[in-house]
Scaffold this motif. Structure first.
Motif, mmCIF file in Angstrom:
data_model
loop_
_atom_site.group_PDB
_atom_site.id
_atom_site.type_symbol
_atom_site.label_atom_id
_atom_site.label_comp_id
_atom_site.label_asym_id
_atom_site.label_seq_id
_atom_site.Cartn_x
_atom_site.Cartn_y
_atom_site.Cartn_z
ATOM 1 N N GLN A 196 1.221 4.182 -2.873
ATOM 2 C CA GLN A 196 1.043 5.599 -2.551
ATOM 3 C C GLN A 196 2.265 6.413 -2.958
ATOM 4 O OE1 GLN A 196 0.057 5.564 1.614
ATOM 5 N NE2 GLN A 196 -2.116 5.207 1.231
ATOM 6 N N ASP A 197 3.453 5.839 -2.800
ATOM 7 C CA ASP A 197 4.679 6.530 -3.204
ATOM 8 C C ASP A 197 4.716 6.782 -4.705
ATOM 9 O OD1 ASP A 197 5.573 6.629 -0.602
ATOM 10 O OD2 ASP A 197 6.958 4.924 -0.813
ATOM 11 N N LYS B 139 0.834 -1.202 0.000
ATOM 12 C CA LYS B 139 0.000 0.000 0.000
ATOM 13 C C LYS B 139 0.870 1.255 0.000
ATOM 14 C CE LYS B 139 -2.753 0.354 3.497
ATOM 15 N NZ LYS B 139 -3.824 0.503 4.505
ATOM 16 N N ALA B 140 1.919 1.244 0.812
ATOM 17 C CA ALA B 140 2.828 2.400 0.870
ATOM 18 C C ALA B 140 3.552 2.585 -0.457
ATOM 19 C CB ALA B 140 3.830 2.218 2.007
ATOM 20 N N GLY C 18 2.184 7.364 -6.379
ATOM 21 C CA GLY C 18 1.081 8.268 -6.700
ATOM 22 C C GLY C 18 -0.130 7.560 -7.252
ATOM 23 N N GLN D 202 -3.644 5.960 -7.410
ATOM 24 C CA GLN D 202 -4.909 6.159 -6.724
ATOM 25 C C GLN D 202 -5.602 4.816 -6.635
ATOM 26 O OE1 GLN D 202 -6.231 9.029 -5.482
ATOM 27 N NE2 GLN D 202 -4.263 9.968 -5.920
#
Length: 146
Positions: A127-128, A123-124, A130, A132
């Protein structure tokens, strides 16, 4: 609500009985990890030798969801078994739990912690980059990337 809270060994035994029943129903029913793993759709069932991109996309998503359901079913079964062992240990005392159950408890706990950590890292990482998360429109069923 606090008045409804049961205490003592009797409450633990009652809870343990409920957990045992849930585990038996989960594993014996359509949601059991073995049954979920058996219910597979093959690409051939959507047509063999056809150039049909939508069928390929459907099959890809089906496999993704099916894999996630199998993992979820196994994880739920593991968590219920973990609770069962923990309630038993609370009932009889940790020193009175046989070595096999203790080992199983720690194996399950370690595996679940590892799976959780891997999911958090994924998940991280997303997110890193970008990315969505996909959201599904409740009325049309289409996905929206944000």
């Amino acid at each position: 609500m606090a008045g409804d809270l049961e205490r003592g060994v009797g409450a633990l035994k009652k809870f343990r009985s409920r957990v045992d029943t849930l585990l038996t129903e989960l594993e014996g029913g359509a949601g059991g990890s073995r049954q979920v793993a058996l219910d597979r759709v093959t690409r051939g069932s959507l047509g063999v030798g056809l150039q049909f991109a939508e069928a390929d996309d459907f099959f890809t998503q089906y496999n993704r969801v099916h894999t996630a359901l199998v993992q979820l079913s196994k994880s739920l079964g593991d968590q219920i078994e973990l609770l069962h062992i923990a309630v038993h240990a609370a009932d009889v005392g940790y020193d009175n739990v046989d070595e096999g159950a203790r080992r199983r408890f720690h194996e399950i706990r370690t595996r679940l912690a590892k799976e959780y950590d891997e999911a958090e890292r994924a998940k991280a990482k997303a997110q890193d980059k970008g990315a969505q998360p996909e959201r599904q429109d409740a009325t049309s069923g289409t996905t929206d990337l944000g």
